[in-house]
Design a protein around this motif. Sequence first.
Motif, PDB file in Angstrom:
ATOM      1  N   GLY A 153       0.772  -1.267   0.070  1.00 38.90           N
ATOM      2  CA  GLY A 153       0.038   0.000   0.069  1.00 38.90           C
ATOM      3  C   GLY A 153       0.777   1.267  -0.204  1.00 38.90           C
ATOM      4  N   VAL A 154       2.010   1.378  -0.681  1.00 34.26           N
ATOM      5  CA  VAL A 154       2.860   2.332  -0.694  1.00 34.26           C
ATOM      6  C   VAL A 154       3.339   2.567  -2.022  1.00 34.26           C
ATOM      7  CG1 VAL A 154       4.863   3.481   0.422  1.00 34.26           C
ATOM      8  CG2 VAL A 154       3.674   1.870   1.556  1.00 34.26           C
ATOM      9  N   ARG A 155       3.154   3.911  -2.440  1.00 34.38           N
ATOM     10  CA  ARG A 155       3.266   4.404  -3.702  1.00 34.38           C
ATOM     11  C   ARG A 155       4.607   3.818  -4.452  1.00 34.38           C
ATOM     12  NH1 ARG A 155       2.921   9.968  -3.832  1.00 34.38           N
ATOM     13  NH2 ARG A 155       5.235   9.844  -3.992  1.00 34.38           N
ATOM     14  N   PHE A 156       5.485   4.031  -3.671  1.00 35.21           N
ATOM     15  CA  PHE A 156       7.098   3.742  -4.238  1.00 35.21           C
ATOM     16  C   PHE A 156       7.320   2.154  -4.252  1.00 35.21           C
ATOM     17  CE2 PHE A 156       8.090   6.322  -0.281  1.00 35.21           C
ATOM     18  CZ  PHE A 156       8.458   5.274   0.552  1.00 35.21           C
ATOM     19  N   TYR A 157       6.527   1.535  -3.801  1.00 34.24           N
ATOM     20  CA  TYR A 157       6.590  -0.139  -3.712  1.00 34.24           C
ATOM     21  C   TYR A 157       6.314  -0.515  -5.099  1.00 34.24           C
ATOM     22  CZ  TYR A 157       6.884  -4.565  -1.115  1.00 34.24           C
ATOM     23  OH  TYR A 157       7.286  -5.804  -0.863  1.00 34.24           O
ATOM     24  N   THR A 158       7.250  -1.021  -5.778  1.00 34.50           N
ATOM     25  CA  THR A 158       7.172  -1.083  -7.237  1.00 34.50           C
ATOM     26  C   THR A 158       6.115  -2.363  -7.943  1.00 34.50           C
ATOM     27  OG1 THR A 158       9.072  -2.631  -7.464  1.00 34.50           O
ATOM     28  CG2 THR A 158       9.552  -0.286  -7.543  1.00 34.50           C
ATOM     29  N   TYR A 159       5.541  -3.001  -6.941  1.00 39.58           N
ATOM     30  CA  TYR A 159       4.560  -4.059  -7.559  1.00 39.58           C
ATOM     31  C   TYR A 159       3.577  -3.531  -8.365  1.00 39.58           C
ATOM     32  CZ  TYR A 159       7.374  -7.278  -4.790  1.00 39.58           C
ATOM     33  OH  TYR A 159       8.382  -8.113  -4.306  1.00 39.58           O
ATOM     34  N   ILE A 160       2.992  -2.212  -7.711  1.00 41.88           N
ATOM     35  CA  ILE A 160       1.737  -1.572  -8.458  1.00 41.88           C
ATOM     36  C   ILE A 160       2.244  -1.121  -9.735  1.00 41.88           C
ATOM     37  CG2 ILE A 160       0.262  -1.087  -6.397  1.00 41.88           C
ATOM     38  CD1 ILE A 160       1.522   1.501  -6.252  1.00 41.88           C
ATOM     39  N   ILE A 190      -4.908   7.120   4.803  1.00 38.43           N
ATOM     40  CA  ILE A 190      -4.453   7.767   3.464  1.00 38.43           C
ATOM     41  C   ILE A 190      -3.797   9.019   3.860  1.00 38.43           C
ATOM     42  CG2 ILE A 190      -5.362   8.983   1.454  1.00 38.43           C
ATOM     43  CD1 ILE A 190      -7.614   7.138   1.717  1.00 38.43           C
ATOM     44  N   ASP A 191      -2.245   9.194   3.437  1.00 40.92           N
ATOM     45  CA  ASP A 191      -1.345  10.211   3.817  1.00 40.92           C
ATOM     46  C   ASP A 191      -0.501  10.344   3.013  1.00 40.92           C
ATOM     47  OD1 ASP A 191      -0.924  12.166   5.631  1.00 40.92           O
ATOM     48  OD2 ASP A 191      -0.188  11.068   7.071  1.00 40.92           O
ATOM     49  N   GLY A 192       0.313  11.394   3.058  1.00 39.44           N
ATOM     50  CA  GLY A 192       1.579  11.528   2.197  1.00 39.44           C
ATOM     51  C   GLY A 192       1.633  12.355   1.230  1.00 39.44           C
ATOM     52  N   PRO A 193       2.449  12.871   0.460  1.00 41.24           N
ATOM     53  CA  PRO A 193       2.540  13.763  -0.567  1.00 41.24           C
ATOM     54  C   PRO A 193       1.683  12.975  -1.934  1.00 41.24           C
ATOM     55  CG  PRO A 193       4.635  13.182  -0.414  1.00 41.24           C
ATOM     56  CD  PRO A 193       3.899  12.535   0.833  1.00 41.24           C
ATOM     57  N   THR A 194       1.172  13.742  -2.644  1.00 37.66           N
ATOM     58  CA  THR A 194       0.362  13.086  -3.565  1.00 37.66           C
ATOM     59  C   THR A 194       1.541  13.214  -5.068  1.00 37.66           C
ATOM     60  OG1 THR A 194      -1.824  13.311  -3.091  1.00 37.66           O
ATOM     61  CG2 THR A 194      -1.141  13.289  -5.764  1.00 37.66           C
ATOM     62  N   LEU A 195       1.679  12.211  -5.797  1.00 31.08           N
ATOM     63  CA  LEU A 195       2.653  12.391  -6.945  1.00 31.08           C
ATOM     64  C   LEU A 195       2.335  13.282  -8.160  1.00 31.08           C
ATOM     65  CD1 LEU A 195       4.693   9.615  -8.646  1.00 31.08           C
ATOM     66  CD2 LEU A 195       2.905  10.928 -10.163  1.00 31.08           C
ATOM     67  N   GLU A 196       3.106  14.347  -8.572  1.00 28.85           N
ATOM     68  CA  GLU A 196       2.885  15.325  -9.563  1.00 28.85           C
ATOM     69  C   GLU A 196       3.261  14.279 -10.925  1.00 28.85           C
ATOM     70  OE1 GLU A 196       5.168  18.521  -8.377  1.00 28.85           O
ATOM     71  OE2 GLU A 196       4.088  19.251  -6.906  1.00 28.85           O
ATOM     72  N   VAL A 211       0.439   6.894   0.586  1.00 29.77           N
ATOM     73  CA  VAL A 211      -0.028   5.739   1.152  1.00 29.77           C
ATOM     74  C   VAL A 211      -1.559   5.913   0.770  1.00 29.77           C
ATOM     75  CG1 VAL A 211      -0.980   4.726   3.234  1.00 29.77           C
ATOM     76  CG2 VAL A 211       1.275   6.014   3.269  1.00 29.77           C
ATOM     77  N   TYR A 212      -2.195   5.020  -0.018  1.00 28.47           N
ATOM     78  CA  TYR A 212      -3.346   5.177  -0.573  1.00 28.47           C
ATOM     79  C   TYR A 212      -4.659   4.592  -0.181  1.00 28.47           C
ATOM     80  CZ  TYR A 212      -0.963   1.526  -2.979  1.00 28.47           C
ATOM     81  OH  TYR A 212      -0.060   0.293  -3.302  1.00 28.47           O
ATOM     82  N   GLY A 213      -4.458   3.653   0.694  1.00 31.29           N
ATOM     83  CA  GLY A 213      -5.558   2.911   1.468  1.00 31.29           C
ATOM     84  C   GLY A 213      -6.556   2.058   0.601  1.00 31.29           C
ATOM     85  N   MET A 214      -5.871   1.343  -0.363  1.00 30.96           N
ATOM     86  CA  MET A 214      -6.649   0.477  -1.370  1.00 30.96           C
ATOM     87  C   MET A 214      -5.926  -0.927  -1.432  1.00 30.96           C
ATOM     88  SD  MET A 214      -7.205   3.262  -4.441  1.00 30.96           S
ATOM     89  CE  MET A 214      -8.726   2.353  -5.055  1.00 30.96           C
ATOM     90  N   THR A 215      -6.728  -2.038  -1.516  1.00 30.31           N
ATOM     91  CA  THR A 215      -6.106  -3.353  -2.095  1.00 30.31           C
ATOM     92  C   THR A 215      -5.350  -3.097  -3.118  1.00 30.31           C
ATOM     93  OG1 THR A 215      -8.031  -4.204  -3.101  1.00 30.31           O
ATOM     94  CG2 THR A 215      -7.849  -4.470  -0.513  1.00 30.31           C
ATOM     95  N   ILE A 216      -4.861  -4.179  -3.718  1.00 32.60           N
ATOM     96  CA  ILE A 216      -4.226  -4.133  -5.277  1.00 32.60           C
ATOM     97  C   ILE A 216      -5.275  -4.424  -6.146  1.00 32.60           C
ATOM     98  CG2 ILE A 216      -3.498  -6.530  -5.216  1.00 32.60           C
ATOM     99  CD1 ILE A 216      -0.683  -5.555  -6.288  1.00 32.60           C
ATOM    100  N   GLY A 217      -6.118  -5.036  -5.981  1.00 30.85           N
ATOM    101  CA  GLY A 217      -7.462  -5.334  -6.872  1.00 30.85           C
ATOM    102  C   GLY A 217      -8.081  -3.999  -6.998  1.00 30.85           C
ATOM    103  N   LYS A 392      -5.252  19.363   0.450  1.00 30.06           N
ATOM    104  CA  LYS A 392      -6.275  19.222  -0.635  1.00 30.06           C
ATOM    105  C   LYS A 392      -6.042  17.895  -1.500  1.00 30.06           C
ATOM    106  CE  LYS A 392      -7.507  22.145  -4.414  1.00 30.06           C
ATOM    107  NZ  LYS A 392      -7.248  23.832  -4.905  1.00 30.06           N
ATOM    108  N   ASP A 393      -4.781  17.663  -1.821  1.00 32.74           N
ATOM    109  CA  ASP A 393      -4.730  16.597  -2.864  1.00 32.74           C
ATOM    110  C   ASP A 393      -5.117  15.263  -2.396  1.00 32.74           C
ATOM    111  OD1 ASP A 393      -3.484  18.117  -4.683  1.00 32.74           O
ATOM    112  OD2 ASP A 393      -1.421  17.703  -4.138  1.00 32.74           O
ATOM    113  N   ILE A 394      -5.007  15.149  -0.997  1.00 33.42           N
ATOM    114  CA  ILE A 394      -5.675  13.947  -0.313  1.00 33.42           C
ATOM    115  C   ILE A 394      -7.168  13.860  -0.824  1.00 33.42           C
ATOM    116  CG2 ILE A 394      -5.973  12.864   1.676  1.00 33.42           C
ATOM    117  CD1 ILE A 394      -3.084  13.137   2.326  1.00 33.42           C
ATOM    118  N   GLU A 395      -7.517  15.076  -0.306  1.00 34.12           N
ATOM    119  CA  GLU A 395      -9.243  14.985  -0.577  1.00 34.12           C
ATOM    120  C   GLU A 395      -9.676  14.788  -1.823  1.00 34.12           C
ATOM    121  OE1 GLU A 395     -11.342  14.944   2.051  1.00 34.12           O
ATOM    122  OE2 GLU A 395      -9.343  15.054   3.591  1.00 34.12           O
ATOM    123  N   ASN A 396      -9.027  15.334  -2.652  1.00 33.70           N
ATOM    124  CA  ASN A 396      -9.409  15.191  -4.181  1.00 33.70           C
ATOM    125  C   ASN A 396      -9.207  13.589  -4.553  1.00 33.70           C
ATOM    126  OD1 ASN A 396      -9.674  17.849  -4.611  1.00 33.70           O
ATOM    127  ND2 ASN A 396      -7.903  18.270  -5.372  1.00 33.70           N
TER     128      ASN A 396
END
Length: 408
Positions: A153-160, A190-196, A211-217, A392-396
């Motif tokens: 569940g972490v954006r820089f973990y490359t499996y996604i 859900i937290d952290g900076p959103t990727l530009e 951190v995006y709070g979703m399963t891989i599915g 703001k980015d997290i709410e969006n």
Amino acid sequence: MLTLLISCANSGGDSNAFAKAEFKKETVLQESPSQEPIVTAANRTALYLPLLKDKKVGVVTNKSGLIFKSTPHTERESTHLVDSLIANGINVTRVFSPEHGFRGDVDAGEQVKDGKDPKTGLNIISLYGKNKKPSQEQLEELDVILFDIQDVGVRFYTYISTLTYVMEAAAEKGIPVIVLDRPNPNAHYIDGPTLEKEHSSFLGMHEVPLVYGMTIGEYAMMVNGEGWLKDKMQCNLTVIPLENWDYTTPYSLPTRPSPNLPNDKSINLYPSLGFFEGTTINAGRGTEMQFQIFGAPDFSPSNFTYSYTPEPNFGSKDPKHNGQLCYGVDLRAQEYMSRVNLEWLIEAYTASTDKNKFFKTASFTLHAGNKKLQQQIQDGYTFKEIKRYWIKDIENFKNIRKQYLMYE
């Protein structure tokens, strides 16, 4: 709780090394005895085996692709998905492996070579070698692709990112993809900076928070539904859901999802300590406490009383500050995290004796997903001040995310 197959179809190494390094549960988050046992999608064979019958199947998986025989889930009482498919008469034609390899024993960032699985004789095609996206030639003669990899569940973990490329290649080839869902151990926030978008890379391909709070599915459904594949293509996607799980259900992973995440504590701290990958600071690689400690040789021993010496080990052939005594912080007793914490990163920067060399800017930008985080730290922003820029980015993102949630 969803119990049915979810369909979003639109046309348009060394195997013994990993076994010896078993998943250490220094912090154990067992399933609650009051709730029904969690059933991973891989265990729900009645939902997906009929979709594979009489088809040539490509499987994207690694060491985490397990079918469990007991509760709580344990690696010792499990069988690998590929072995199960073959035992059930499914025609598995080839296996695709992500970063760290099919057996999960290759260092972070190290190229994974094509090979042959000694147990099954299947050809293993690397998606972390000469190509990260399956080539059209590598997909020849396949009728369907089955994807089963444990995410954290972490954006820089490359499996996604591997998932995105597999979906994209499959869409180009007109091959359906079936994702077997697994619990996300960091799904509770859900937290952290959103990727530009201009900083997208294999460490983060899409505009999502760290951190995006979703399963891989669910993540696969979002990538498909939001048109995030190349040229806004959509693949023929089916997600097999979990049973008896929601976003606050604790889940202790039965095996290392990758070599340097050895236990639940490391997985929980990874979103915060992963930023150190883009700096000169060692975050426990070369020890048995990966992503649970951090330190550097130039930290003052009067301010940092914990010390350790990184040495080559399983998952880290040449760790930062190899063989050098490092002074730092031991976070193994840190309380369970439900947010990204930048205070440790700011503390390390402040303590560094050569701040001009602290950031490996290109790498740090890719991990952060933007350039401003490094600048904010260098300019002396507090963690509280930096976090205001995330809101703001997290709410969006939450408004996008809620369209693809499968669990209550």
